[in-house]
Design a protein around this motif. Structure first.
Motif, PDB file in Angstrom:
ATOM      1  N   TRP A  36      14.408  20.886 -20.874  1.00 47.04           N
ATOM      2  CA  TRP A  36      13.503  20.331 -21.099  1.00 47.04           C
ATOM      3  C   TRP A  36      13.775  19.134 -21.721  1.00 47.04           C
ATOM      4  O   TRP A  36      14.637  18.360 -22.715  1.00 47.04           O
ATOM      5  N   ARG A  38      11.612  15.375 -23.508  1.00 49.27           N
ATOM      6  CA  ARG A  38      10.354  14.622 -23.994  1.00 49.27           C
ATOM      7  C   ARG A  38      10.417  13.146 -23.601  1.00 49.27           C
ATOM      8  O   ARG A  38      11.411  12.816 -23.580  1.00 49.27           O
ATOM      9  N   ARG A  45      12.683   8.328 -22.347  1.00 45.18           N
ATOM     10  CA  ARG A  45      12.502  10.451 -22.529  1.00 45.18           C
ATOM     11  C   ARG A  45      14.580  10.988 -22.586  1.00 45.18           C
ATOM     12  O   ARG A  45      15.813   9.473 -22.840  1.00 45.18           O
ATOM     13  N   ASP A  89       8.148  14.784 -33.670  1.00 43.64           N
ATOM     14  CA  ASP A  89       8.547  15.631 -31.810  1.00 43.64           C
ATOM     15  C   ASP A  89       7.212  15.497 -30.992  1.00 43.64           C
ATOM     16  O   ASP A  89       6.856  16.222 -29.852  1.00 43.64           O
ATOM     17  N   ALA A  91       5.631  14.143 -28.259  1.00 38.54           N
ATOM     18  CA  ALA A  91       5.557  13.462 -26.728  1.00 38.54           C
ATOM     19  C   ALA A  91       4.954  14.304 -25.868  1.00 38.54           C
ATOM     20  O   ALA A  91       4.479  15.906 -25.901  1.00 38.54           O
ATOM     21  N   TYR A  93       6.476  16.653 -23.081  1.00 37.75           N
ATOM     22  CA  TYR A  93       7.405  17.670 -22.972  1.00 37.75           C
ATOM     23  C   TYR A  93       7.171  17.749 -21.303  1.00 37.75           C
ATOM     24  O   TYR A  93       6.167  18.770 -20.389  1.00 37.75           O
ATOM     25  N   SER A  94       8.412  17.509 -20.606  1.00 39.05           N
ATOM     26  CA  SER A  94       8.671  18.502 -19.102  1.00 39.05           C
ATOM     27  C   SER A  94      10.212  19.316 -18.509  1.00 39.05           C
ATOM     28  O   SER A  94      10.868  18.730 -19.519  1.00 39.05           O
ATOM     29  N   GLY A 115       4.030  17.717 -16.629  1.00 42.50           N
ATOM     30  CA  GLY A 115       4.557  17.445 -18.376  1.00 42.50           C
ATOM     31  C   GLY A 115       3.436  17.762 -19.257  1.00 42.50           C
ATOM     32  O   GLY A 115       2.235  18.193 -18.065  1.00 42.50           O
ATOM     33  N   GLN A 117       1.435  17.471 -22.959  1.00 44.31           N
ATOM     34  CA  GLN A 117       1.642  17.112 -23.819  1.00 44.31           C
ATOM     35  C   GLN A 117       1.203  18.141 -25.559  1.00 44.31           C
ATOM     36  O   GLN A 117       0.718  18.625 -25.864  1.00 44.31           O
TER      37      GLN A 117
END
Length: 122
Positions: A36, A38, A45, A89, A91, A93-94, A115, A117
């Motif tokens: 992961w 973010r 990133r 935190d 962001a 997230y991917s 991703g 949110q």
């Protein structure tokens, strides 16, 4: 080819929890390292966490003790349990995937999701 689809993002208050999921399709999911990343507003990133095919885990210092990465190879899914969330935190997230740990942690992996949110409100 591996396709990755994240889910589970949303709006949460400071101190709250969320669990993100990343569903993978394609062959040989169990042999891939999953991770992961973010990207917060105005930020680059950054690596968050990774898990090897054998279950070894790796975390950024900023999330150690608060986030937990896990995987279910039978469901082709990797999870990110996020507790004690902070405004920083926030962001997108991917998740990412690659056979090599270095590629996943370094952000050079072959496969990425779109991703999800996560917004932490104070």
């Amino acid at each position: 080819q591996v396709q990755l689809v994240e889910s589970g993002g949303g709006l949460v208050q400071v101190g709250g929890s969320l669990r993100l999921s990343c569903a993978a399709s394609g062959r040989s999911f169990s042999s891939y390292v999953m991770g992961w990343f973010r990207q917060g507003p105005g930020k680059e990133r950054e690596f968050v966490a990774a898990i090897s095919w054998s279950g070894s885990t790796y975390y950024a210092d900023s999330v150690k003790g608060r986030f937990t990465i896990s995987r279910d190879n039978a469901k082709n899914t990797v999870y990110l349990q996020m507790n004690s969330l902070k405004p920083e935190d926030t962001a997108v997230y991917s998740c990412n995937a690659d056979p090599a740990l270095r590629a996943v942690v370094g952000g050079d992996s072959d496969y990425w999701g779109q991703g999800t949110q996560v917004t932490v409100s104070s």
